[in-house]
Design an enzyme around this catalytic site. Structure first.
Site, mmCIF file in Angstrom:
data_model
loop_
_atom_site.group_PDB
_atom_site.id
_atom_site.type_symbol
_atom_site.label_atom_id
_atom_site.label_comp_id
_atom_site.label_asym_id
_atom_site.label_seq_id
_atom_site.Cartn_x
_atom_site.Cartn_y
_atom_site.Cartn_z
ATOM 1 N N HIS A 100 74.131 -2.311 59.590
ATOM 2 C CA HIS A 100 73.302 -3.089 58.941
ATOM 3 C C HIS A 100 73.373 -2.720 57.190
ATOM 4 C CE1 HIS A 100 69.502 -5.169 57.839
ATOM 5 N NE2 HIS A 100 69.623 -3.891 56.384
ATOM 6 N N CYS A 101 74.183 -3.597 56.257
ATOM 7 C CA CYS A 101 73.665 -3.120 55.338
ATOM 8 C C CYS A 101 72.807 -2.816 54.457
ATOM 9 C CB CYS A 101 75.262 -3.677 55.074
ATOM 10 S SG CYS A 101 75.267 -3.555 52.829
ATOM 11 N N VAL A 102 72.427 -1.581 53.877
ATOM 12 C CA VAL A 102 71.171 -1.895 52.739
ATOM 13 C C VAL A 102 71.012 -2.937 51.256
ATOM 14 C CG1 VAL A 102 70.084 -0.003 54.214
ATOM 15 C CG2 VAL A 102 71.725 -0.010 52.091
ATOM 16 N N ARG A 105 71.914 -6.164 52.682
ATOM 17 C CA ARG A 105 70.264 -7.271 53.216
ATOM 18 C C ARG A 105 70.404 -7.686 55.130
ATOM 19 N NH1 ARG A 105 64.900 -7.851 49.764
ATOM 20 N NH2 ARG A 105 66.275 -10.013 49.331
ATOM 21 N N THR A 106 71.253 -7.429 55.306
ATOM 22 C CA THR A 106 71.621 -8.583 56.433
ATOM 23 C C THR A 106 72.717 -7.456 57.502
ATOM 24 O OG1 THR A 106 72.401 -10.578 57.526
ATOM 25 C CG2 THR A 106 73.419 -9.809 55.594
#
Length: 320
Positions: A100-102, A105-106
């Site tokens: 999950h890539c901050v 945001r997905t």
């Protein structure tokens, strides 16, 4: 996005009039590409839905190591496809989950991993290209100021302290170009390191999520807690879904791993819900189950998702 927009708004107007034709063509292309791949990365979802669930079930076989058949997601209440993971932030299971890539945001997964790689690549290109342009412009300004009438480079035979003083002068003389050049130079190794880390993952036939899981098994093996056996000998095969013949994948796993308390499995053990650990029988004198042997090294385990670099690259980037 804000950092990129502000930096480009400062740098490009200050440098544009000093660029040659080739760079005036290259700059818009290099600037636009990271935004394009950012948009594609964010808007391409890899969530598993009732409509695509069967497709993802048939995409990869279970390896019986870190992904086990007939496991149900406790939140989504469907069978978990191999290489998938439920994301509590995205509130869905994600196909071929990487992480999950901050920043996005997905989740990065099956349908946007190639766009994510493009984002890392072209952000790195943008930062190194910006550093190169800034260096070239400041170096040209120093050449005009120090040695305008000769072809020799202005720094030839120059003492180091004088060289550094002149570069400091060049940075402060045109602070817009100097500051953004330094910022690009500092940030470029970060994005490029992330890009090459994912190239390593592709070479290894792993996702970030799988790398973490294999790291946990590596620790368990070093502690003497991991045992291995033939999957068909210790796990029921008649109720596995989907069936092997429904999956187009060149490799199958004939091994399975379990986690114990350091003691070999004994006859009468039962699998726990996670299927990678067991509960020993209540009888302390139960004989040892000879089908299981203790794992000494991670090299004993075959990663069925590793098809070699080109095969992994095709699966990660090109196969849709």
């Amino acid at each position: 996005v804000g950092l990129l927009v502000i930096s480009e708004a400062i740098f490009i107007p200050a440098a544009w009039g000093r660029l040659n034709t080739i760079h005036k063509f290259m700059v818009p292309v290099v600037v636009v590409l990271p935004y394009a791949f950012l948009y594609l990365s964010v808007n391409s979802k890899s969530a598993i839905t009732p409509e695509n669930h069967l497709k993802y079930l048939r995409e990869y076989p279970y390896d019986n190591m870190i992904f086990h058949p007939n496991m149900t997601c406790r939140t989504c209440h469907h069978l978990k496809p191999a290489r998938s993971k439920h994301c509590s932030l995205c509130k869905s299971c994600v196909a071929r989950h990487d992480h999950h890539c901050v920043w996005l945001r997905t989740c990065v997964g099956r349908n946007n991993y190639h766009y994510f790689l493009g984002l890392l690549l072209f952000t790195s290109v943008l930062l190194f290209y910006g550093s190169f342009l800034g260096y070239s412009l400041m170096d040209g300004a120093l050449q005009q100021a120090v040695s305008p009438a000769t072809t020799r480079h202005w720094s030839a035979d120059m003492p180091m302290m004088v060289f550094l003083d002149l570069w400091l002068l060049a940075l402060t003389d045109d602070l817009r170009i100097g500051a953004i050049t330094l910022l690009s130079l500092l940030c470029a190794p970060l994005s490029s390191a992330m890009f090459f880390y994912h190239i390593y993952l592709i070479w290894s036939g792993m996702t970030t999520n799988e790398s973490s899981k294999w790291g946990e098994w590596r620790d368990d093996i070093s502690d003497g807690f991991a045992y291995i056996a033939k999957a068909k000998e210790v796990r029921p095969q008649h109720d596995i879904h989907p069936r092997d013949e429904d999956i187009i994948w060149p490799k199958r796993s004939d091994q399975t791993l379990i986690y114990t308390n350091g003691q070999p499995p004994r006859v009468g053990y039962t699998f726990t819900d996670e299927r990678n650990s067991i509960k020993q029988p209540s009888r302390y004198d139960a004989p040892i189950d000879t089908r299981w042997t203790q794992v000494q090294s991670l090299k004993e385990i075959v990663n069925i998702y590793d098809l070699g670099f080109l095969g992994n690259l095709w699966d990660s980037i090109l196969k849709r």
